[in-house]
Design an enzyme around this catalytic site. Structure first.
Site, mmCIF file in Angstrom:
data_model
loop_
_atom_site.group_PDB
_atom_site.id
_atom_site.type_symbol
_atom_site.label_atom_id
_atom_site.label_comp_id
_atom_site.label_asym_id
_atom_site.label_seq_id
_atom_site.Cartn_x
_atom_site.Cartn_y
_atom_site.Cartn_z
ATOM 1 N N ASP A 49 -62.961 84.583 34.193
ATOM 2 C CA ASP A 49 -62.128 84.381 35.600
ATOM 3 C C ASP A 49 -60.633 84.304 35.320
ATOM 4 O OD1 ASP A 49 -64.608 85.019 36.526
ATOM 5 O OD2 ASP A 49 -64.535 83.693 38.082
ATOM 6 N N ASN A 92 -65.845 90.092 37.906
ATOM 7 C CA ASN A 92 -66.629 89.400 38.965
ATOM 8 C C ASN A 92 -65.945 88.072 39.478
ATOM 9 O OD1 ASN A 92 -68.738 88.954 40.740
ATOM 10 N ND2 ASN A 92 -70.224 88.387 39.670
ATOM 11 N N SER A 169 -66.724 82.973 53.624
ATOM 12 C CA SER A 169 -66.237 82.332 52.491
ATOM 13 C C SER A 169 -64.885 81.713 52.570
ATOM 14 C CB SER A 169 -65.983 83.355 51.484
ATOM 15 O OG SER A 169 -64.677 82.929 50.113
ATOM 16 N N GLN A 171 -62.478 81.414 50.786
ATOM 17 C CA GLN A 171 -61.638 82.165 49.893
ATOM 18 C C GLN A 171 -60.375 83.016 50.616
ATOM 19 O OE1 GLN A 171 -63.050 83.758 46.371
ATOM 20 N NE2 GLN A 171 -64.005 81.749 45.655
ATOM 21 N N ASP A 315 -70.988 74.515 45.208
ATOM 22 C CA ASP A 315 -71.134 75.154 44.079
ATOM 23 C C ASP A 315 -71.639 73.853 43.176
ATOM 24 O OD1 ASP A 315 -69.884 77.416 44.430
ATOM 25 O OD2 ASP A 315 -68.314 77.294 42.986
ATOM 26 N N GLU A 343 -71.995 84.861 42.906
ATOM 27 C CA GLU A 343 -72.215 85.475 41.947
ATOM 28 C C GLU A 343 -73.614 86.294 42.112
ATOM 29 O OE1 GLU A 343 -70.396 83.189 41.895
ATOM 30 O OE2 GLU A 343 -69.137 82.801 40.277
ATOM 31 N N HIS A 388 -73.063 82.077 36.070
ATOM 32 C CA HIS A 388 -72.585 80.903 35.029
ATOM 33 C C HIS A 388 -73.446 79.643 35.504
ATOM 34 C CE1 HIS A 388 -68.793 79.972 37.739
ATOM 35 N NE2 HIS A 388 -69.637 80.859 38.266
ATOM 36 N N ARG A 389 -73.397 79.575 37.030
ATOM 37 C CA ARG A 389 -73.928 78.244 37.344
ATOM 38 C C ARG A 389 -75.344 78.268 37.205
ATOM 39 N NH1 ARG A 389 -69.585 75.555 38.222
ATOM 40 N NH2 ARG A 389 -67.620 76.709 39.487
ATOM 41 N N LYS A 414 -67.956 82.819 32.184
ATOM 42 C CA LYS A 414 -67.184 82.953 33.561
ATOM 43 C C LYS A 414 -66.346 81.684 33.618
ATOM 44 C CE LYS A 414 -67.659 84.649 38.085
ATOM 45 N NZ LYS A 414 -66.932 84.329 38.922
#
Ligand code: DC
Length: 651
Positions: A49, A92, A169, A171, A315, A343, A388-389, A414
């Site tokens: 990322d 991503n 989100s 973000q 997260d 994701e 990834h998580r 990631k």
């Protein structure tokens, strides 16, 4: 399909240095790019990322130089990207595409932004709507509401507040907040729905302030950026360790005994995800906060079930869904709707994979409930959904004492490319075998490693190699800094039984008498021991490690679950060494006397035990194995007895 098999695990303890925070890394990079002046950013996260963000900034003409050791110099463009045309691939990386879309929309250029197929399923409509309200020209080139996007120059009008949703989100808000100061005008943002993930907005506001831009905030519903502010470089910045990544290790400590310490975040962290530790504490874990660390250890009994709202730590909350497998009852995670647009659809993915481990799972639009089974289903093959998580979370399931397969484990790149190495540093079992020379520990350790299918570390060989390399390079063995430099960059390789130095086989050469004497000298130098420390620890990998030396249990692997002190009387060791020399076919007149060998061993023991750094001694928690009257098979069987007693899950 690529996969990683984790062995059955039961213990986790140790210290992990965290990689840099993804959220902070990508925000700092963009702010440094938009600022006036040069910024040096240290400890930047090295991951997919951040590479996406670095590449995109370079493509729009921002000067970025890698300084080594995860440090970068960014030459700010003072709010105007030099590149006016660019086609940007964003992978991503949500933390890259969202803020860049906003910054580029206000930059007066023509840009295209696209990503991997999953990125084209992740909504961006609320952000685009917000940008269009002020006149930005942002168009969808695929599906309405989703990337890919095309951006054209436009003039903006900030007279009216920008109205944007906050419940999909955070973000989107972060993107607007970071970009709007580029206009130089006053801008107001009003949330039309309740803002989720507020701690991420705190990170944004905190970092904007470090670059000199202040934002007024009325509750969490209205944000005002006063006119006339400009980003100015603060010069040097450090990225905090990743608090979301910390969650896996802290959970491992709470599940596997601990303590596990994460370094790089602490009580003053600006990342909301450090609050994960509070949730773990509510489960009964023992948490210690430091300025630059957090530590977690297991409760006396079982971890307690929970029913909690995780809107503020979406997260890190994933880690709690897996920790729920270890709780004493049904655990409910609430207010996690944002999981559905990450994701992957994380609620659906989590439910599916937890069930593979035997748990009963219920899911709703914004919640998940996990009822653990009394025992874990062994050999579950966990799918990771290019998330990834998912991969990192499910590594914890192995602590349930069952082997677990993680499919496509490389998706961790990631945010944490070396995650499984770091996890091994606290969870891969270590059998530390220490003792004096000629006690037979080398042979015993090697046989134990073979029997268990574990990796093997002959730490004495590293000291021997250092001595040989220093002698060959003409570095005096008393020259501590010189020998330490040799140790730090030792071009040594272990290929099964063979040991190579700079590509040349030295298996026999490092056993020569003068090298033994040299090894004993360099091993007494603190700087040499320090230089070899990380190298030795790197041998701790799955499924486990057998390490042989003098300080394996005391210094190198103090958390080793199995420690053995292997010794024998000086006479017995002397006899073994004597027979070894005879078997090598020495001419009669060259053969040493047995009594001289014994005397020599006694002197060496005394030197090893008396030296100031890492002296040879039996740790309090080590099992003593005296091999004076044992043959090799008996000694191996005795050590295996210790292994099975301390690590009953190993068979
Ligand atoms: O085990 P060995 O004889 O190959 O060790 C060579 C030298 O290195 C010996 O003098 C002891 C020292 N050594 C040490 O100080 N610490 C270790 N962990 C291993 C060996």
């Amino acid at each position: 399909m690529n996969h990683l098999d984790l062995p059955a695990l039961m213990l986790a303890a140790g210290t992990v240095k965290l990689p840099g925070s993804k959220s902070i890394s990508n925000r700092m990079l963009l702010l440094a790019a938009l600022a006036e002046g040069e910024t040096e950013i240290r400890d930047l996260l090295d991951s997919d990322d951040t590479r996406v963000m670095l590449a995109a900034l370079q493509k729009v003409g921002v000067g970025v130089t890698a300084l080594g050791s995860n440090a970068y110099r960014v030459v700010g463009c003072a709010g105007v990207f030099p590149g006016k045309e660019a086609d940007l691939f964003m992978g991503n990386a949500g933390t890259a595409i969202r803020p860049l879309t906003a910054a580029l929309a206000l930059s007066g250029g023509h840009y295209q932004l696209s990503g991997v197929p999953r990125m084209h399923e992740r909504p961006i409509g609320d952000l685009v709507d917000g940008l269009r309200q002020i006149g930005c020209d942002v168009r969808y080139t695929g599906n309405e509401g989703y990337p890919p996007l095309e951006i054209f120059p436009a003039s903006v009008d900030l007279a009216a507040p920008i109205r944007v949703r906050g419940d999909v989100s955070s973000q989107f808000l972060t993107a607007l907040l970071m970009a709007l100061p580029l206009t130089g005008k006053q801008a107001v943002i009003e949330m039309t729905t309740e803002l989720i993930s507020k701690p991420y907005i705190e990170i944004t506001l905190n970092l904007m302030a470090r670059f000199g831009v202040m934002v007024g905030r009325d509750d969490w519903s209205r944000f005002t950026i006063p006119a006339g502010q400009k980003y100015r470089s603060p010069g040097l910045l450090h990225v905090e360790g990743d608090a979301s990544a910390a969650s896996y290790f802290l959970a491992a400590g709470a599940i596997g005994g601990g303590p596990v310490r994460v370094e790089g975040v602490g009580r003053h962290s600006i990342q909301g995800d450090v609050r994960f530790a509070d949730a773990l504490e509510k489960m009964g874990a023992r948490i210690v906060w430091g300025d630059n660390f957090i530590e977690a250890a297991a409760p006396a009994g079982k971890l307690k079930a929970f029913d909690l709202d995780f809107n503020h730590i979406p997260d890190a909350a994933m880690t709690l869904a897996v920790a729920a497998l270890f709780a004493d009852g049904k655990c409910t995670l609430r207010n996690i709707a944002s999981w559905r647009v990450k994701e992957t659809d994380r609620i659906a993915a989590m439910a599916t994979e937890l069930r593979k481990l035997g748990a009963t799972v219920e899911e709703g639009s914004d919640w998940l409930a996990v009822l653990p089974a009394p025992t874990f289903t062994a050999n579950a093959a966990i799918d990771t959904y290019d998330d990834h998580r998912m991969a990192m979370c499910f590594s914890l399931a192995a602590l349930g004492g069952v082997p677990v397969r993680i499919n496509e484990p490389k998706c961790v790149a990631k945010t944490f490319p070396h995650y499984f190495d770091a996890f091994a540093q606290i969870a891969a079992p270590v059998i530390a075998i220490d003792g004096p020379s000629a006690s037979g520990k080398g042979t015993v350790a090697q046989r134990v490693a073979e029997a268990l299918g574990f990796h093997f570390l002959d730490s004495g060989a590293l000291y021997r190699l250092t001595a040989l390399a220093a002698m060959r390079a003409g570095v005096a063995l008393e020259n501590e800094a010189g020998v330490a430099a040799v140790a730090a960059s030792l071009p040594a390789e272990f290929q099964g039984e063979k040991i190579l130095l700079s590509g040349e086989e030295v298996t026999e050469a490092i056993r020569a008498e003068e090298v033994s004497v040299g090894a004993s000298k360099v091993a007494a130098l603190p700087a040499v021991r320090a230089a070899l420390l990380d190298r030795q620890r790197a041998y701790r990998r799955f499924p486990g490690l057998v390490a042989d030396g003098r300080d394996m249990g005391s210094v190198v692997f103090p958390d080793a679950p199995v420690k053995v002190f292997l010794t024998a009387s000086a006479e017995a060791r002397g006899e073994r060494r004597y027979k070894q020399l005879i078997s090598k076919g020495m001419p009669d007149n060259m053969q040493p006397l047995l009594q001289d060998i014994v005397k020599d061993l006694r002197e060496r023991d005394a030197r090893d035990a008396a030296r100031s750094v890492a002296p040879l001694k039996q740790c309090d928690d080590a099992d003593l194995v005296d091999t004076t009257t044992l043959n090799i098979e008996q000694a191996v069987a005795t050590v295996m007895g210790s292994v099975h007693r301390k690590l009953p899950i190993i068979n």
